[in-house]
Design a protein around this motif. Structure first.
Motif, short mmCIF file in Angstrom:
data_model
loop_
_atom_site.label_atom_id
_atom_site.label_comp_id
_atom_site.label_asym_id
_atom_site.label_seq_id
_atom_site.Cartn_x
_atom_site.Cartn_y
_atom_site.Cartn_z
N THR A 132 89.15 -19.72 22.33
CA THR A 132 89.23 -19.97 23.76
C THR A 132 89.86 -18.77 24.42
OG1 THR A 132 89.47 -22.36 23.45
CG2 THR A 132 90.14 -21.46 25.57
N ILE A 133 89.19 -18.20 25.42
CA ILE A 133 89.77 -17.12 26.21
C ILE A 133 90.02 -17.66 27.61
CG2 ILE A 133 88.93 -15.18 24.86
CD1 ILE A 133 86.55 -14.94 26.74
N GLU A 182 78.43 -7.07 21.22
CA GLU A 182 77.58 -6.91 20.04
C GLU A 182 78.38 -6.89 18.73
OE1 GLU A 182 75.49 -3.38 21.06
OE2 GLU A 182 73.85 -4.45 22.08
N LYS A 183 79.67 -6.59 18.83
CA LYS A 183 80.52 -6.55 17.63
C LYS A 183 81.02 -7.94 17.23
CE LYS A 183 82.30 -2.00 19.03
NZ LYS A 183 83.53 -1.27 19.48
N VAL A 184 80.89 -8.91 18.13
CA VAL A 184 81.39 -10.27 17.89
C VAL A 184 80.32 -11.07 17.15
CG1 VAL A 184 82.21 -12.37 19.01
CG2 VAL A 184 82.78 -10.13 20.00
N PRO A 185 80.69 -11.79 16.07
CA PRO A 185 79.69 -12.59 15.35
C PRO A 185 78.99 -13.57 16.29
CG PRO A 185 81.75 -12.49 14.11
CD PRO A 185 82.02 -11.87 15.44
N THR A 186 77.67 -13.63 16.21
CA THR A 186 76.92 -14.48 17.14
C THR A 186 77.09 -15.96 16.86
OG1 THR A 186 74.96 -14.21 15.75
CG2 THR A 186 75.18 -12.73 17.66
N ASP A 187 77.57 -16.31 15.66
CA ASP A 187 77.76 -17.73 15.35
C ASP A 187 79.17 -18.22 15.66
OD1 ASP A 187 79.03 -16.33 13.34
OD2 ASP A 187 78.21 -17.50 11.69
N LEU A 188 79.98 -17.41 16.33
CA LEU A 188 81.35 -17.80 16.68
C LEU A 188 81.34 -18.52 18.03
CD1 LEU A 188 84.45 -17.65 16.12
CD2 LEU A 188 84.45 -15.52 17.45
N PRO A 189 81.70 -19.81 18.09
CA PRO A 189 81.76 -20.50 19.37
C PRO A 189 82.89 -19.96 20.25
CG PRO A 189 81.63 -22.05 17.53
CD PRO A 189 81.94 -20.71 16.95
N ILE A 190 82.59 -19.78 21.54
CA ILE A 190 83.55 -19.20 22.48
C ILE A 190 83.61 -20.07 23.73
CG2 ILE A 190 84.13 -17.18 23.88
CD1 ILE A 190 82.46 -15.52 21.81
N TYR A 191 84.83 -20.38 24.16
CA TYR A 191 85.09 -21.17 25.36
C TYR A 191 85.83 -20.27 26.33
CZ TYR A 191 86.69 -25.36 28.01
OH TYR A 191 86.95 -26.32 28.98
N THR A 240 73.95 -11.00 24.46
CA THR A 240 73.92 -10.54 23.05
C THR A 240 73.79 -11.71 22.08
OG1 THR A 240 76.36 -10.42 23.16
CG2 THR A 240 75.13 -8.36 23.43
N GLY A 241 73.35 -12.86 22.59
CA GLY A 241 72.98 -13.97 21.72
C GLY A 241 74.09 -14.87 21.27
N HIS A 242 75.19 -14.93 22.02
CA HIS A 242 76.34 -15.73 21.61
C HIS A 242 76.33 -17.13 22.22
CE1 HIS A 242 77.69 -11.65 20.67
NE2 HIS A 242 78.53 -12.22 19.81
N ASN A 243 77.04 -18.02 21.55
CA ASN A 243 77.23 -19.38 22.01
C ASN A 243 78.52 -19.43 22.81
OD1 ASN A 243 77.54 -22.15 22.35
ND2 ASN A 243 78.14 -22.52 20.21
N VAL A 244 78.42 -19.39 24.13
CA VAL A 244 79.61 -19.36 24.99
C VAL A 244 79.52 -20.46 26.03
CG1 VAL A 244 78.59 -17.55 26.45
CG2 VAL A 244 81.06 -17.95 26.52
N LYS A 245 80.61 -21.19 26.17
CA LYS A 245 80.73 -22.23 27.20
C LYS A 245 81.73 -21.74 28.23
CE LYS A 245 82.29 -27.04 27.82
NZ LYS A 245 82.83 -28.24 27.12
N THR A 246 81.40 -21.86 29.50
CA THR A 246 82.25 -21.34 30.57
C THR A 246 82.66 -22.47 31.50
OG1 THR A 246 80.98 -19.27 30.49
CG2 THR A 246 82.42 -19.60 32.39
N LYS A 247 83.95 -22.52 31.84
CA LYS A 247 84.44 -23.50 32.82
C LYS A 247 85.40 -22.80 33.77
CE LYS A 247 86.55 -28.07 33.44
NZ LYS A 247 85.47 -28.53 34.33
N VAL A 248 85.07 -22.85 35.06
CA VAL A 248 85.90 -22.23 36.08
C VAL A 248 86.47 -23.33 36.97
CG1 VAL A 248 85.96 -20.63 38.03
CG2 VAL A 248 84.56 -20.10 36.02
N TYR A 249 87.79 -23.34 37.13
CA TYR A 249 88.49 -24.34 37.92
C TYR A 249 88.62 -23.83 39.36
CZ TYR A 249 89.67 -26.72 33.56
OH TYR A 249 89.60 -27.40 32.37
#
Length: 306
Positions: free
Chosen positions: A134-135, A234-243, A269-278
């Motif tokens: 989570t970032i 592109e350096k981040v594994p594409t199968d790493l879930p990111i929030y 770059t093909g990543h699984n990313v979920k974004t939530k903005v408050y």
């Protein structure tokens, strides 16, 4: 159960202070909390307790030049001279220490503000070791970074790396209260709650009001420059879930623009990313009394799902 731990920093100078919080229940995973610029990990106690209540072991440390690590080493605002990857490599050392004590559990990271920069740097090198990240309160292209970096490089070339000239931090971050009314402390951009502002400003373990030396400010900018664009993603594994979460009144994320900029780099770059903005919230979304439980539960749900 609480373990206090310490280890040698990547900067080869400091002893980093850290803690492992263990729930009185069978753990289902581990989450490492990575704090931001000028603060310390105990500012996240509400979140740490929420994670523990959800069944997670929580690991956290105070970065070099920050909190108890700075107090133990007498190095407030001084990150050493081993480069901008120092904090990222220290977080990996903590990861190794924790996984030696508690192996074979899914491992997550949460990073806020500069902590999110550190996590983004981390996953470009060590992302394959993690189950998800989570970032929070992150940045895309940070205003005034390029020109301030050039000035700092010249100052350090002139032998002023160990000096703490407030003009550079001011040039980089002095604009960040531009949407805040009644600015008296200078940290109002973090949260609209005056009690959070005061707590932040008066915290004796908070290095934000202490001078940060020129070399460390340069490292801070270099860290941001390292995690920009699809070249980073592109350096981040594409199968790493990111929030990716933040507030749309946060200047660090350019009021939402930078948050989506990061998510788009990852999506491109093909990543699984979920974004939530408050909507309507500033930098520290996890410190607003009306939404902090929602923020924490969103992170917990993300970890539970991955």
């Amino acid at each position: 159960m609480l373990h206090e731990v310490s280890f040698q920093s990547f900067n080869e100078r400091d002893k980093v202070m850290g803690w492992i919080y263990v729930p009185a229940a069978k753990p289902k995973g581990i989450v490492q909390v990575v704090h931001g610029f000028g603060e310390h990990s105990r500012r996240y106690l509400h979140m740490i307790v929420a994670f523990m209540d959800a069944g997670y072991i929580v690991a956290a440390d105070d970065h070099v030049g920050h909190g108890k690590t700075a107090l133990e080493n007498d190095t407030w605002g001084n990150w050493g001279n081993k480069g901008f990857h120092t904090m990222m490599e220290d977080e990996h050392k903590l990861y190794e220490l924790v996984t030696e004590k508690y192996p074979k559990l899914p491992y997550y990271m949460f990073g806020h503000s500069m902590g999110s920069f550190i996590v983004r740097d981390y996953i470009a090198k060590y992302g394959s070791e993690l189950a998800g990240v989570t970032i929070c309160g992150t940045t895309g292209t940070f205003r005034h970074a390029k020109e301030t970096k050039e000035l700092l490089e010249q100052a350090i070339s002139d032998g002023k790396g160990g000096d703490a000239d407030a003009e550079y931090a001011g040039r980089l971050m002095g604009w960040m209260c531009e949407r805040c009314d009644d600015v008296t402390i200078g940290n109002e951009w973090i949260c609209s709650d005056p009690y959070v502002q005061r707590d932040h400003a008066e915290d004796p373990f908070d290095a934000f009001t202490r001078p940060t030396n020129n070399r460390a400010v340069l490292y801070f900018i270099q860290m941001m420059e390292e995690i920009k664009g699809t070249e980073w993603a592109e350096k981040v594994p594409t199968d790493l879930p990111i929030y990716n979460i933040g507030g749309d009144q946060d200047p660090v994320g350019e009021y939402g623009k930078g948050i989506y900029e990061v998510s788009n780099w990852l999506c491109d770059t093909g990543h699984n990313v979920k974004t939530k903005v408050y909507s309507g919230y500033r930098h520290e979304i996890h410190n607003y009394s009306e939404i902090k439980v929602e923020v924490e539960q969103g992170i917990i749900a993300f970890m539970d799902e991955n």
